[in-house]
Design an enzyme around this catalytic site. Structure first.
Site, PDB file in Angstrom:
ATOM      1  N   ASP A 126      23.910  21.405 123.569  1.00 13.82           N
ATOM      2  CA  ASP A 126      24.725  20.276 124.051  1.00 13.82           C
ATOM      3  C   ASP A 126      25.783  20.700 125.082  1.00 13.82           C
ATOM      4  O   ASP A 126      26.314  19.851 125.797  1.00 13.82           O
ATOM      5  CB  ASP A 126      25.452  19.603 122.875  1.00 13.82           C
ATOM      6  CG  ASP A 126      24.511  18.816 121.987  1.00 13.82           C
ATOM      7  OD1 ASP A 126      23.296  18.836 122.243  1.00 13.82           O
ATOM      8  OD2 ASP A 126      25.003  18.180 121.031  1.00 13.82           O
ATOM      9  N   HIS A 272      13.772  17.200 119.226  1.00 12.75           N
ATOM     10  CA  HIS A 272      13.877  18.646 118.995  1.00 12.75           C
ATOM     11  C   HIS A 272      13.000  19.487 119.916  1.00 12.75           C
ATOM     12  O   HIS A 272      13.113  20.717 119.876  1.00 12.75           O
ATOM     13  CB  HIS A 272      13.576  18.955 117.525  1.00 12.75           C
ATOM     14  CG  HIS A 272      14.623  18.409 116.601  1.00 12.75           C
ATOM     15  ND1 HIS A 272      14.663  17.089 116.228  1.00 12.75           N
ATOM     16  CD2 HIS A 272      15.698  19.007 116.028  1.00 12.75           C
ATOM     17  CE1 HIS A 272      15.708  16.897 115.435  1.00 12.75           C
ATOM     18  NE2 HIS A 272      16.346  18.035 115.297  1.00 12.75           N
TER      19      HIS A 272
HETATM   20  O1  F6P Z   1      24.227  19.953 117.950  1.00 16.54           O
HETATM   21  C1  F6P Z   1      23.067  20.086 118.661  1.00 16.54           C
HETATM   22  C2  F6P Z   1      22.093  18.992 118.365  1.00 16.54           C
HETATM   23  O2  F6P Z   1      20.917  19.404 119.004  1.00 16.54           O
HETATM   24  C3  F6P Z   1      22.526  17.584 118.782  1.00 16.54           C
HETATM   25  O3  F6P Z   1      22.329  17.298 120.125  1.00 16.54           O
HETATM   26  C4  F6P Z   1      21.681  16.734 117.871  1.00 16.54           C
HETATM   27  O4  F6P Z   1      22.279  15.462 117.645  1.00 16.54           O
HETATM   28  C5  F6P Z   1      21.651  17.515 116.626  1.00 16.54           C
HETATM   29  O5  F6P Z   1      21.797  18.863 116.984  1.00 16.54           O
HETATM   30  C6  F6P Z   1      20.400  17.324 115.790  1.00 16.54           C
HETATM   31  O6  F6P Z   1      20.566  18.014 114.611  1.00 16.54           O
HETATM   32  P1  F6P Z   1      19.476  18.198 113.482  1.00 16.54           P
HETATM   33  O7  F6P Z   1      18.566  19.297 113.914  1.00 16.54           O
HETATM   34  O8  F6P Z   1      20.267  18.562 112.285  1.00 16.54           O
HETATM   35  O9  F6P Z   1      18.724  16.911 113.359  1.00 16.54           O
END
Ligand code: F6P
Length: 342
Positions: A126, A272
């Site tokens: 981010d 992701h």
């Molecule tokens: O903090 C980084 C991040 O990639 C954010 O952009 C996103 O909202 C979050 O992690 C997603 O997290 P998780 O993998 O726990 O769903």
């Protein structure tokens, strides 16, 4: 010296490059390194692996983290912080390199105040960590999002559609703005600027009135709608740091844009994919610089600080200056991107 290394929070391309760099630098100086398993959880469970020249080899280009990560916050568990300190001693550690984002750095700052010899390394796709110009992982995420926008462009044009590309960015729109600039987005929506749905529709209507038959809009997952619009971004469960689980706001937007403009609209959530896989060359180099610098900080006893990129230099800054703050999108960069809107 025995040094621990831990990766906390969401994974990020370049984590293994940092681990490798810490290990290589430490070994050159006769120090030993152990990898704490699954973030802070490993210090709660006394779970770790030896990082020797074999385990930390051949990992520079690999995504993920060979020692695992989690969103575990030891301060959320009764007695958690004390268990972390007890297990740190049981492992025989003399210093700990913590690689993480804002949540993890918040914990690291608190442990530093409690006297634990910790050093931070700034990680997050981010790029919202305060105190450093760039975090590693950001360049890779931007490259992945840019490639997706390029692909979306051709299908948007072929079908005369409005296409929304939703990228990560929980609190800030760095990925959205950079990928939007690189991919030639017709509009980019970021969390720093509440979204007025009628303004969005007007930009698209004006563009189509000028003869364009398609539009590509980049949307950061963390956007909020302006008050009184009657629209709300979906808010799901919270993690241990109190972060909302995001993803899917572009579906609400797509429905509204199609209803209001009558232009056929589709959306794609990159999710992701932006965090997985191999880091770019830029991120491998940045992660390696951070790792070597962090190992040096530990070996010279410079604790309670985070390695940070300032210009083209890596420097050590106090963790207390980082914790609890966010680095939002520079208004000048937003103004630059908006030159190309519409
Ligand atoms: O903090 C980084 C991040 O990639 C954010 O952009 C996103 O909202 C979050 O992690 C997603 O997290 P998780 O993998 O726990 O769903």
């Amino acid at each position: 010296m025995k040094i621990g290394v831990l990766t906390g929070g969401g994974d990020c391309p370049g984590l293994n490059a940092v681990i490798r760099a810490v290990v290589r630098k430490a070994h050159k100086s006769g120090s030993q390194v152990v990898g704490v398993r699954n973030g802070w959880q490993g210090l709660l469970d006394n779970s770790y692996i030896e990082l020797d020249s074999k385990t930390a080899s051949g990992i520079l280009h690999l995504g993920g983290t060979i020692i695992g990560t989690s969103r575990c916050n030891p301060f959320k568990n009764p007695g958690g912080a004390e268990t972390v300190i007890k297990n740190f001693r049981l492992m025989g550690l003399e210093g700990l390199v913590v690689i993480g984002g804002e949540g993890t750095m918040g914990c690291t700052a608190r442990f530093a105040e409690m006297g634990l010899p910790v050093v931070g390394v700034p990680k997050t796709i981010d790029n919202d960590l305060f105190g450093t110009d760039f975090t590693f992982g950001f360049d890779t995420a931007v490259s992945i999002a840019t490639e997706a926008i390029d692909r979306i462009h051709t299908t948007a044009e072929a079908h005369n559609r409005v296409m929304l590309v939703e990228v990560m960015g929980r609190h800030v729109g760095w990925i959205a703005i950079f990928a939007g600039l690189a991919g030639g987005a017709d509009l980019t929506l970021i969390p720093e600027r509440p979204v007025d749905i009628e303004v969005v529709c007007d930009v698209i209507r004006r563009r189509h009135a000028r003869g364009k038959s398609f539009s590509v809009v980049v949307v950061a997952e963390g956007i909020e709608f302006t008050e009184g619009s009657g629209l709300e971004a979906s808010k799901k469960d919270l993690d241990e740091f109190g972060h909302i689980r995001l993803g899917g706001v572009s579906q609400i937007l797509a429905r509204e844009i199609e209803n209001r403009t009558k232009f056929e609209t589709r959306c794609v959530v990159l999710g992701h994919t932006q965090r997985g896989g191999t880091p770019t060359a830029h991120d491998r180099v940045l992660a390696t610089r951070y790792g070597v610098f962090a190992a040096e900080m530990v070996m010279r006893g410079e604790f309670g600080k985070m390695a940070a990129l300032r210009g083209n230099e890596i420097v050590a800054i106090p963790l207390s200056e980082v914790a609890g703050k966010l680095k939002t999108v520079d208004p000048e960069i937003y103004a630059l991107a908006s030159t190309f809107f519409g």
